[in-house]
Enzyme design. Structure first.
Site, short mmCIF file in Angstrom:
data_model
loop_
_atom_site.label_atom_id
_atom_site.label_comp_id
_atom_site.label_asym_id
_atom_site.label_seq_id
_atom_site.Cartn_x
_atom_site.Cartn_y
_atom_site.Cartn_z
N HIS A 47 -2.48 -79.54 136.59
CA HIS A 47 -1.22 -80.15 136.17
C HIS A 47 -0.53 -80.85 137.34
O HIS A 47 -0.22 -82.02 137.28
CB HIS A 47 -0.28 -79.11 135.55
CG HIS A 47 0.86 -79.75 134.83
ND1 HIS A 47 1.98 -80.22 135.48
CD2 HIS A 47 1.04 -80.04 133.52
CE1 HIS A 47 2.80 -80.77 134.60
NE2 HIS A 47 2.25 -80.68 133.41
N GLU A 99 0.30 -84.68 137.84
CA GLU A 99 1.66 -84.94 138.32
C GLU A 99 1.89 -84.60 139.79
O GLU A 99 3.02 -84.54 140.24
CB GLU A 99 2.66 -84.16 137.44
CG GLU A 99 2.71 -84.71 136.02
CD GLU A 99 3.60 -83.90 135.09
OE1 GLU A 99 4.46 -83.15 135.57
OE2 GLU A 99 3.41 -84.02 133.86
N HIS A 110 -2.19 -83.02 127.98
CA HIS A 110 -2.73 -83.65 129.19
C HIS A 110 -4.25 -83.76 129.11
O HIS A 110 -4.82 -84.79 129.47
CB HIS A 110 -2.35 -82.83 130.43
CG HIS A 110 -0.90 -82.93 130.78
ND1 HIS A 110 -0.27 -84.14 130.99
CD2 HIS A 110 0.05 -81.98 130.96
CE1 HIS A 110 1.01 -83.92 131.28
NE2 HIS A 110 1.22 -82.62 131.27
CO CO Z 1 2.99 -81.65 131.78
#
Ligand code: CO
Length: 300
Positions: free
Chosen positions: A183, A213, A245
């Site tokens: 993530h 991210e 995602h």
């Molecule tokens: Co997210």
């Protein structure tokens, strides 16, 4: 009992002593309600609105109940967005604070909370801050402990690497690369992703870790892939649930998905839509962390 110091100055020291001695008994006796120890477990995940993920949560629930057959197990999702989506579908899942309040009202005195997160980032520390507030609350819980997320210690990193590698599709050849999509976060715990890269590299030189991210980025992964000379890439989420995602940013058909970008660069891509929480070896790591947290509850 009341202490009056006003006119009897010569008894002053004695009165202070009496007051001090009286204090602990007030605190302990309360209204004469003897607290019996009642232990419980709260499993706290980020949450997911995907139907597939519910099966994953059920598997974790089963594994925890198997390890703690006599302890009540409750659930909480830390994501308000996910809870709202589920509520509209008629599925109410508590927030960590709501779950803890209910457990407090049910008379739980000792609660071990297990974080089902991957890194000790913002979501994890949010849960720690929230549930710890219940410790020592009047008529509340005596002790609240929190189990570590998946990645925390050196041993966790090594065990997670083994767990992920054991779940790479069997048809993957040694010359094929595996790209794990984590993530990523602005939180300092993002360092667990480049750290994971180190541990994976020790075990398999063609496994690469990127994030959506944070860092490493897809560009970083592209650089490592180019050096690896691999032609085929297995794309796998390095997240507990193969949610939005994984389905869109990783394996989606849009031009900017990892699959599209790597395909454009000439790699043959295979997407594996399985979250790490679907791997029994990963669930075992969380359960082990919960055993430590549960032990730290003590008995009084
Ligand atoms: Co997210």
């Amino acid at each position: 009992m009341q202490c009056r110091f006003g006119d009897k100055f010569k008894f002053f020291p004695a009165l202070i002593l009496v007051c001090l001695l009286a204090l602990p008994s007030f605190a302990l006796a309360g209204h004469g309600e003897a607290k019996t120890v009642k232990k419980g477990i709260l499993l706290a995940a980020f949450g997911s609105s995907m139907d597939e993920a519910q099966i994953t949560f059920e598997n974790i629930d089963k594994a925890v109940k198997k390890a703690f057959p006599d302890v009540p197990v409750r659930w909480a999702f830390s994501s308000a967005i996910i809870r709202n989506i589920l509520a509209k579908e008629g599925r109410v899942v508590d927030s960590p604070v709501a779950a803890m309040s209910k457990m407090m009202d049910e008379g739980f005195t000792h609660v071990a909370v297990q974080s089902l997160h991957t890194i000790p980032g913002e979501e994890f520390f949010g849960i720690v801050d929230t549930v710890k507030k219940f410790e020592g609350m009047p008529k509340g819980m005596t002790k609240v402990t929190v189990g570590n997320p998946l990645l925390y210690s050196d041993a966790d990193m090594r065990n997670t690497v083994k767990a992920v590698i054991a779940n790479i599709p069997k048809d993957r050849k040694a010359k094929d690369a595996v790209v794990l999509m984590g993530h990523g976060t602005h939180h300092f715990a993002n360092i667990f992703y480049p750290a994971s890269q180190y541990y994976f590299s020790q075990a398999d030189p063609k496994i690469f870790v990127g994030t959506v991210e944070g860092a490493p980025t897809l560009d970083d992964v592209k650089g490592m892939l180019a050096k690896s000379k691999a032609k085929k890439v297995y794309l796998m989420p390095y997240m507990s649930v193969a949610g939005d995602h994984a389905r869109n940013d990783m394996a989606g058909d849009e031009a900017d998905s990892w699959k599209s970008e790597l395909t454009k660069d000439g790699y043959k891509c295979v997407s594996v839509l399985k979250g790490t929480a679907e791997f029994p070896q990963v669930v075992d790591i969380w359960v082990d962390h919960l055993k430590v947290a549960f032990k730290h509850l003590g008995d009084h």
